[in-house]
Design a protein around this motif. Structure first.
Motif, PDB file in Angstrom:
ATOM      1  N   ALA A  38       4.659  32.627  46.111  1.00 12.42           N
ATOM      2  CA  ALA A  38       3.458  31.821  45.943  1.00 12.42           C
ATOM      3  C   ALA A  38       3.087  31.178  47.279  1.00 12.42           C
ATOM      4  CB  ALA A  38       3.688  30.756  44.882  1.00 12.42           C
ATOM      5  N   GLU A  39       1.804  30.891  47.454  1.00 14.00           N
ATOM      6  CA  GLU A  39       1.305  30.439  48.747  1.00 14.00           C
ATOM      7  C   GLU A  39       2.047  29.214  49.266  1.00 14.00           C
ATOM      8  OE1 GLU A  39      -3.018  29.833  50.890  1.00 14.00           O
ATOM      9  OE2 GLU A  39      -2.790  29.097  48.836  1.00 14.00           O
ATOM     10  N   GLY A  40       2.371  28.278  48.399  1.00 13.30           N
ATOM     11  CA  GLY A  40       3.010  27.038  48.852  1.00 13.30           C
ATOM     12  C   GLY A  40       4.519  27.092  48.918  1.00 13.30           C
ATOM     13  N   SER A  41       5.122  28.217  48.589  1.00 19.46           N
ATOM     14  CA  SER A  41       6.583  28.315  48.571  1.00 19.46           C
ATOM     15  C   SER A  41       7.156  28.347  49.990  1.00 19.46           C
ATOM     16  CB  SER A  41       7.023  29.579  47.829  1.00 19.46           C
ATOM     17  OG  SER A  41       6.590  29.557  46.482  1.00 19.46           O
ATOM     18  N   THR A  42       8.361  27.804  50.133  1.00 16.18           N
ATOM     19  CA  THR A  42       9.031  27.856  51.426  1.00 16.18           C
ATOM     20  C   THR A  42       9.537  29.274  51.694  1.00 16.18           C
ATOM     21  OG1 THR A  42      11.114  27.203  50.391  1.00 16.18           O
ATOM     22  CG2 THR A  42       9.737  25.452  51.312  1.00 16.18           C
ATOM     23  N   VAL A  43       9.639  29.618  52.971  1.00 14.49           N
ATOM     24  CA  VAL A  43      10.085  30.947  53.386  1.00 14.49           C
ATOM     25  C   VAL A  43      11.210  30.788  54.400  1.00 14.49           C
ATOM     26  CG1 VAL A  43       9.419  33.110  54.499  1.00 14.49           C
ATOM     27  CG2 VAL A  43       7.796  31.912  53.018  1.00 14.49           C
ATOM     28  N   PRO A  44      12.340  31.460  54.211  1.00 10.88           N
ATOM     29  CA  PRO A  44      13.411  31.405  55.209  1.00 10.88           C
ATOM     30  C   PRO A  44      12.904  31.827  56.580  1.00 10.88           C
ATOM     31  CG  PRO A  44      14.215  32.391  53.182  1.00 10.88           C
ATOM     32  CD  PRO A  44      12.736  32.237  53.015  1.00 10.88           C
ATOM     33  N   ALA A  45      13.365  31.143  57.616  1.00  6.28           N
ATOM     34  CA  ALA A  45      12.833  31.343  58.965  1.00  6.28           C
ATOM     35  C   ALA A  45      13.130  32.724  59.528  1.00  6.28           C
ATOM     36  CB  ALA A  45      13.389  30.271  59.900  1.00  6.28           C
ATOM     37  N   ASP A  46      14.138  33.431  59.003  1.00  4.18           N
ATOM     38  CA  ASP A  46      14.513  34.726  59.564  1.00  4.18           C
ATOM     39  C   ASP A  46      13.739  35.899  58.975  1.00  4.18           C
ATOM     40  OD1 ASP A  46      15.824  34.299  57.083  1.00  4.18           O
ATOM     41  OD2 ASP A  46      17.286  35.854  57.563  1.00  4.18           O
ATOM     42  N   LEU A  47      12.816  35.635  58.057  1.00  7.10           N
ATOM     43  CA  LEU A  47      12.080  36.716  57.392  1.00  7.10           C
ATOM     44  C   LEU A  47      10.674  36.867  57.969  1.00  7.10           C
ATOM     45  CD1 LEU A  47      13.092  36.232  53.653  1.00  7.10           C
ATOM     46  CD2 LEU A  47      14.087  37.776  55.350  1.00  7.10           C
ATOM     47  N   ASP A  48      10.162  38.113  57.928  1.00  2.00           N
ATOM     48  CA  ASP A  48       8.787  38.398  58.341  1.00  2.00           C
ATOM     49  C   ASP A  48       7.837  38.042  57.197  1.00  2.00           C
ATOM     50  OD1 ASP A  48       9.392  39.730  60.936  1.00  2.00           O
ATOM     51  OD2 ASP A  48      10.422  41.152  59.633  1.00  2.00           O
ATOM     52  N   VAL A  49       6.607  37.671  57.558  1.00  4.15           N
ATOM     53  CA  VAL A  49       5.638  37.189  56.568  1.00  4.15           C
ATOM     54  C   VAL A  49       4.296  37.889  56.757  1.00  4.15           C
ATOM     55  CG1 VAL A  49       4.391  35.185  55.663  1.00  4.15           C
ATOM     56  CG2 VAL A  49       6.745  34.919  56.487  1.00  4.15           C
ATOM     57  N   VAL A  50       3.702  38.329  55.645  1.00  4.09           N
ATOM     58  CA  VAL A  50       2.320  38.815  55.613  1.00  4.09           C
ATOM     59  C   VAL A  50       1.560  37.906  54.651  1.00  4.09           C
ATOM     60  CG1 VAL A  50       0.768  40.713  55.014  1.00  4.09           C
ATOM     61  CG2 VAL A  50       2.985  41.206  56.081  1.00  4.09           C
ATOM     62  N   ASP A  51       0.598  37.139  55.168  1.00  8.08           N
ATOM     63  CA  ASP A  51      -0.199  36.261  54.324  1.00  8.08           C
ATOM     64  C   ASP A  51      -1.339  37.053  53.688  1.00  8.08           C
ATOM     65  OD1 ASP A  51       0.995  33.591  54.619  1.00  8.08           O
ATOM     66  OD2 ASP A  51       0.443  33.807  56.731  1.00  8.08           O
ATOM     67  N   VAL A  52      -1.486  36.908  52.373  1.00  4.53           N
ATOM     68  CA  VAL A  52      -2.480  37.671  51.612  1.00  4.53           C
ATOM     69  C   VAL A  52      -3.488  36.695  51.004  1.00  4.53           C
ATOM     70  CG1 VAL A  52      -2.845  39.331  49.760  1.00  4.53           C
ATOM     71  CG2 VAL A  52      -0.701  39.375  51.064  1.00  4.53           C
ATOM     72  N   PRO A  53      -4.777  36.802  51.351  1.00  2.00           N
ATOM     73  CA  PRO A  53      -5.772  35.887  50.783  1.00  2.00           C
ATOM     74  C   PRO A  53      -6.045  36.189  49.313  1.00  2.00           C
ATOM     75  CG  PRO A  53      -6.843  37.559  52.121  1.00  2.00           C
ATOM     76  CD  PRO A  53      -5.369  37.764  52.302  1.00  2.00           C
ATOM     77  N   ALA A  54      -6.669  35.231  48.638  1.00  2.00           N
ATOM     78  CA  ALA A  54      -7.048  35.428  47.235  1.00  2.00           C
ATOM     79  C   ALA A  54      -8.013  36.599  47.122  1.00  2.00           C
ATOM     80  CB  ALA A  54      -7.689  34.155  46.692  1.00  2.00           C
ATOM     81  N   GLY A  55      -7.931  37.324  46.001  1.00  2.00           N
ATOM     82  CA  GLY A  55      -8.824  38.455  45.827  1.00  2.00           C
ATOM     83  C   GLY A  55      -8.493  39.284  44.609  1.00  2.00           C
ATOM     84  N   THR A  56      -9.198  40.401  44.489  1.00  2.00           N
ATOM     85  CA  THR A  56      -9.064  41.304  43.344  1.00  2.00           C
ATOM     86  C   THR A  56      -8.207  42.495  43.729  1.00  2.00           C
ATOM     87  OG1 THR A  56     -11.295  40.651  42.660  1.00  2.00           O
ATOM     88  CG2 THR A  56     -10.354  42.596  41.607  1.00  2.00           C
ATOM     89  N   TRP A  57      -7.412  42.972  42.752  1.00  2.00           N
ATOM     90  CA  TRP A  57      -6.527  44.108  42.965  1.00  2.00           C
ATOM     91  C   TRP A  57      -6.699  45.108  41.839  1.00  2.00           C
ATOM     92  CZ3 TRP A  57      -3.037  44.174  47.178  1.00  2.00           C
ATOM     93  CH2 TRP A  57      -2.997  42.993  47.922  1.00  2.00           C
ATOM     94  N   ALA A  58      -6.713  46.389  42.198  1.00  2.00           N
ATOM     95  CA  ALA A  58      -6.617  47.459  41.208  1.00  2.00           C
ATOM     96  C   ALA A  58      -5.154  47.888  41.166  1.00  2.00           C
ATOM     97  CB  ALA A  58      -7.506  48.638  41.593  1.00  2.00           C
ATOM     98  N   VAL A  59      -4.582  47.896  39.979  1.00  2.00           N
ATOM     99  CA  VAL A  59      -3.155  48.182  39.819  1.00  2.00           C
ATOM    100  C   VAL A  59      -3.000  49.478  39.029  1.00  2.00           C
ATOM    101  CG1 VAL A  59      -0.929  47.307  39.019  1.00  2.00           C
ATOM    102  CG2 VAL A  59      -2.697  45.701  39.806  1.00  2.00           C
ATOM    103  N   PHE A  60      -2.359  50.462  39.635  1.00  5.31           N
ATOM    104  CA  PHE A  60      -2.191  51.795  39.037  1.00  5.31           C
ATOM    105  C   PHE A  60      -0.716  51.994  38.687  1.00  5.31           C
ATOM    106  CE2 PHE A  60      -5.656  51.777  42.038  1.00  5.31           C
ATOM    107  CZ  PHE A  60      -6.685  52.423  41.373  1.00  5.31           C
TER     108      PHE A  60
END
Length: 291
Positions: free
Chosen positions: A207-229
């Motif tokens: 979740a956006e506000g969750s803490t992330v361990p400093a040794d991990l890589d991060v990709v921030d994903v904005p709000a939006g629509t997804w098609a799930v197959f």
């Protein structure tokens, strides 16, 4: 989408010597450059830029064999020098313009593409549309080459290098959808060129506000629509077939288009040897504007 691709091909034919403004062509037909490039590449089997080069060199071959001045030909097809033109000519035909002029060939022709939507009663696709708030993808990332078919050895090696304890640790950090361990492809070339580099992340969603361990890589994903197959079967063949079918079947038949963002694969269930799996493919989308 089929109409937009057809009009794009028509535009290319009418302006073979001009710089192609893909964004302007896409906007004219109510779509985006990103979506147009991805759909063209998926359906044509080559990037849009490569098709333009092949068509230019197909047309230029007749002028070269006919004996016209090479600089005149180069300028006609958008090249500022005979050297740049010769490189493009050799890349398509496999021979220099001088050889083509002397021997008449061999020359490789790129026919003009024609896009048609064929209705064949194919297998229905198990799809749902999901609205998601902003979230973060975290894990272990690597730059790898894009492969359209088969197991990607660079991705395989990246995952194999992670200890079993890291997989368990990552899985425990998942706190939002898509759930579980994820295969994330980000920074993908819009033309979807095989061999181009992408960022592959083996990780989970937070979740956006969750803490992330400093040794991990991060990709921030904005709000939006997804098609799930959802797909099941031999792995990775069934998943790759579903990816291809989104371009050939789903997007042409639905009022959605791809938007920039990562594609995500969630493995819901799998055989012990990973020979088969049930997966969900998450693609970022937005609605095509109404005509």
């Amino acid at each position: 989408m089929i109409t937009a691709l057809t009009r794009t091909v028509e535009h290319i034919e009418a302006h073979l010597g001009d710089e192609l403004d893909v964004g302007a062509v896409a906007r004219t037909h109510g779509t985006t450059e990103y979506h147009l490039r991805r759909m063209f590449s998926s359906l044509a089997g080559m990037p849009l830029s490569e098709y333009v080069r092949r068509r230019r060199m197909t047309a230029a071959a007749g002028d070269v064999v006919g004996g016209e001045d090479l600089l005149t030909i180069a300028v006609r097809y958008g090249y500022g020098s005979t050297e740049a033109f010769a490189r493009a000519f050799r890349a398509v035909h496999g021979i220099a313009p001088s050889v083509a002029r002397r021997d008449g060939g061999p020359l490789r022709t790129q026919p003009r593409l024609r896009f048609r939507l064929t209705v064949e009663g194919s297998i229905p696709m198990d799809t749902r549309i999901v609205e998601r708030p902003a979230f973060r993808l975290i894990g272990r990332a690597a730059r790898v080459p894009l492969m359209h078919r088969g197991v990607n050895p660079a991705i395989q090696a990246h995952i194999a290098a992670l200890p079993a304890t890291e997989h368990a640790r990552l899985k425990g950090l998942s706190d939002t959808d898509p759930a579980g361990l994820l295969q994330v492809s980000a920074d993908v070339d819009p033309d979807y060129t095989e061999g181009s580099k992408l960022t592959y992340l083996h990780g989970v969603a937070r979740a956006e506000g969750s803490t992330v361990p400093a040794d991990l890589d991060v990709v921030d994903v904005p709000a939006g629509t997804w098609a799930v197959f959802r797909t099941s079967g031999a792995y990775p063949q069934a998943l790759q077939s579903t990816w291809a079918a989104t371009a050939t079947d789903w997007f042409p038949a639905n009022p959605w288009r791809l938007r920039p963002g990562p594609s995500i694969v969630a493995v819901l269930d799998r055989a012990d040897d990973f020979s088969s799996a049930t997966c969900e493919l998450w693609l970022p989308v937005d609605q095509e504007p109404q005509p």
